[in-house]
Scaffold this motif. Sequence first.
Motif, PDB file in Angstrom:
ATOM      1  N   LYS A 139       0.814  -1.212   0.000  1.00 54.86           N
ATOM      2  CA  LYS A 139       0.000   0.000   0.000  1.00 54.86           C
ATOM      3  C   LYS A 139       0.850   1.266   0.000  1.00 54.86           C
ATOM      4  CE  LYS A 139      -3.887  -2.152   2.403  1.00 54.86           C
ATOM      5  NZ  LYS A 139      -4.768  -2.100   3.607  1.00 54.86           N
ATOM      6  N   TRP A 140       2.080   1.131   0.439  1.00 57.83           N
ATOM      7  CA  TRP A 140       2.956   2.288   0.528  1.00 57.83           C
ATOM      8  C   TRP A 140       4.251   2.029  -0.229  1.00 57.83           C
ATOM      9  CZ3 TRP A 140       0.839   6.504   2.872  1.00 57.83           C
ATOM     10  CH2 TRP A 140      -0.235   6.272   3.744  1.00 57.83           C
ATOM     11  N   LYS A 141       4.833   3.130  -0.705  1.00 57.49           N
ATOM     12  CA  LYS A 141       6.131   3.046  -1.352  1.00 57.49           C
ATOM     13  C   LYS A 141       6.913   4.324  -1.036  1.00 57.49           C
ATOM     14  CE  LYS A 141       6.485   3.371  -5.755  1.00 57.49           C
ATOM     15  NZ  LYS A 141       6.316   3.142  -7.194  1.00 57.49           N
ATOM     16  N   TYR A 142       8.201   4.247  -1.191  1.00 61.77           N
ATOM     17  CA  TYR A 142       9.076   5.380  -0.892  1.00 61.77           C
ATOM     18  C   TYR A 142       9.636   5.937  -2.184  1.00 61.77           C
ATOM     19  CZ  TYR A 142       8.874   4.029   4.014  1.00 61.77           C
ATOM     20  OH  TYR A 142       8.433   3.736   5.284  1.00 61.77           O
ATOM     21  N   ILE A 143       9.581   7.246  -2.317  1.00 59.16           N
ATOM     22  CA  ILE A 143      10.138   7.937  -3.474  1.00 59.16           C
ATOM     23  C   ILE A 143      11.046   9.064  -2.970  1.00 59.16           C
ATOM     24  CG2 ILE A 143       8.164   7.405  -4.939  1.00 59.16           C
ATOM     25  CD1 ILE A 143       7.230  10.323  -4.508  1.00 59.16           C
ATOM     26  N   HIS A 144      11.888   9.557  -3.865  1.00 62.68           N
ATOM     27  CA  HIS A 144      12.768  10.678  -3.544  1.00 62.68           C
ATOM     28  C   HIS A 144      12.173  11.952  -4.150  1.00 62.68           C
ATOM     29  CE1 HIS A 144      16.157   8.538  -1.687  1.00 62.68           C
ATOM     30  NE2 HIS A 144      15.850   7.549  -2.516  1.00 62.68           N
ATOM     31  N   PHE A 145      11.816  12.871  -3.270  1.00 62.97           N
ATOM     32  CA  PHE A 145      11.185  14.123  -3.699  1.00 62.97           C
ATOM     33  C   PHE A 145      11.960  15.283  -3.094  1.00 62.97           C
ATOM     34  CE2 PHE A 145       7.995  17.525  -3.091  1.00 62.97           C
ATOM     35  CZ  PHE A 145       7.622  17.705  -4.415  1.00 62.97           C
TER      36      PHE A 145
ATOM     37  N   VAL B 108      10.396  10.199   0.681  1.00 68.53           N
ATOM     38  CA  VAL B 108       9.010  10.463   1.069  1.00 68.53           C
ATOM     39  C   VAL B 108       8.190   9.190   0.913  1.00 68.53           C
ATOM     40  CG1 VAL B 108       6.986  11.920   0.671  1.00 68.53           C
ATOM     41  CG2 VAL B 108       9.287  12.832   0.273  1.00 68.53           C
ATOM     42  N   ARG B 109       7.332   8.947   1.888  1.00 60.67           N
ATOM     43  CA  ARG B 109       6.442   7.783   1.859  1.00 60.67           C
ATOM     44  C   ARG B 109       5.090   8.200   1.286  1.00 60.67           C
ATOM     45  NH1 ARG B 109       3.576   4.883   6.877  1.00 60.67           N
ATOM     46  NH2 ARG B 109       3.129   2.854   5.966  1.00 60.67           N
ATOM     47  N   VAL B 110       4.637   7.514   0.202  1.00 66.35           N
ATOM     48  CA  VAL B 110       3.369   7.838  -0.460  1.00 66.35           C
ATOM     49  C   VAL B 110       2.588   6.543  -0.667  1.00 66.35           C
ATOM     50  CG1 VAL B 110       4.311   9.873  -1.608  1.00 66.35           C
ATOM     51  CG2 VAL B 110       4.408   7.656  -2.741  1.00 66.35           C
ATOM     52  N   ARG B 111       1.303   6.715  -0.892  1.00 60.94           N
ATOM     53  CA  ARG B 111       0.465   5.556  -1.182  1.00 60.94           C
ATOM     54  C   ARG B 111       0.708   5.091  -2.617  1.00 60.94           C
ATOM     55  NH1 ARG B 111      -3.582   4.056   2.216  1.00 60.94           N
ATOM     56  NH2 ARG B 111      -4.551   2.960   0.456  1.00 60.94           N
TER      57      ARG B 111
END
Length: 297
Positions: A274-280, A285-288
């Motif tokens: 349900k969640w994934k981590y991206i670089h912002f 950052v943890r986003v759905r």
Amino acid sequence: MMIVSSRNSFSCQFSSLSLAMNQVKKTEVELLLLGSKLSNCTIFSTSSTILTAKATIIPHVKCSLNQSGQLLTNSKAVERKMIKKVGKREHHLWKKRDSAGSGQKALNLVRIVSGLPNEKEAIYGALDKWTAWETEFPLIAAAKALTILRKRSHWKRVIQVAKWMLSKGQGATMGTYDTLLLAFDMDQRVDEAESFWNMILHVHTRSISKRLFSRMISLYDHHNMQDKIIEVFADMEELNVKPDQDTVRRVARAFQKLGQEEKQMLVLKRYQSKWKYIHFKGERVRVRTDAWDEDNA
């Protein structure tokens, strides 16, 4: 008269004292063990002189003087003296797992196989000569050689060396299997990869790692073999192996290409995180996952 009497009494006392000292014929001296140091023991001899001697401490050793002034020891206590025994060292070559010099051996192996033609007899003959003078199979050096060949993308040599190792009964690990499957994928040898995968399923049914399942699904995905992807995924579910997120996306895409959208949504609902981590903006950052997919779409 009084002075003479006092002198006589004093001389009598001195003579009695010397007589008492001369009557001492035997004195026992006990040496107590207080480690491995030296202790001083005071011995009174028959000549009324004080002797100081140094003796090495032995546990509970009793010593005494005989009439001639010689020191006697208790032989039973001496026999109980602890004697440090030096164990016999035995060197077993067949138990030695020393990695010293394995890097140079690996480079030597890479140099040997790189200059040979693509013939099985030539490759296997050179590899046998490489191990001819070894007391045991140089497994560490061979594994390092596989890693070097893999980094250099010499996939044919990787396949040849890995097959030779397995023919010798060496290197039958999940890491070797993964490297060989990758080499089959890069060298476009799907049929050999499939037969090798069936062997792995037959021999290591309950111990196949998630990594090998992902490797095989990735191989079929590279060659657009959607049905094979579904078969490997079915084996994963049967063995209760949870797929990683890359495998989930490949399986969902395979169902989509086969026109089975319901199964695609079922796979995503069951296994997709349900969640994934991206670089912002330089931060993690943890986003759905569903919101990120909608934005990308």
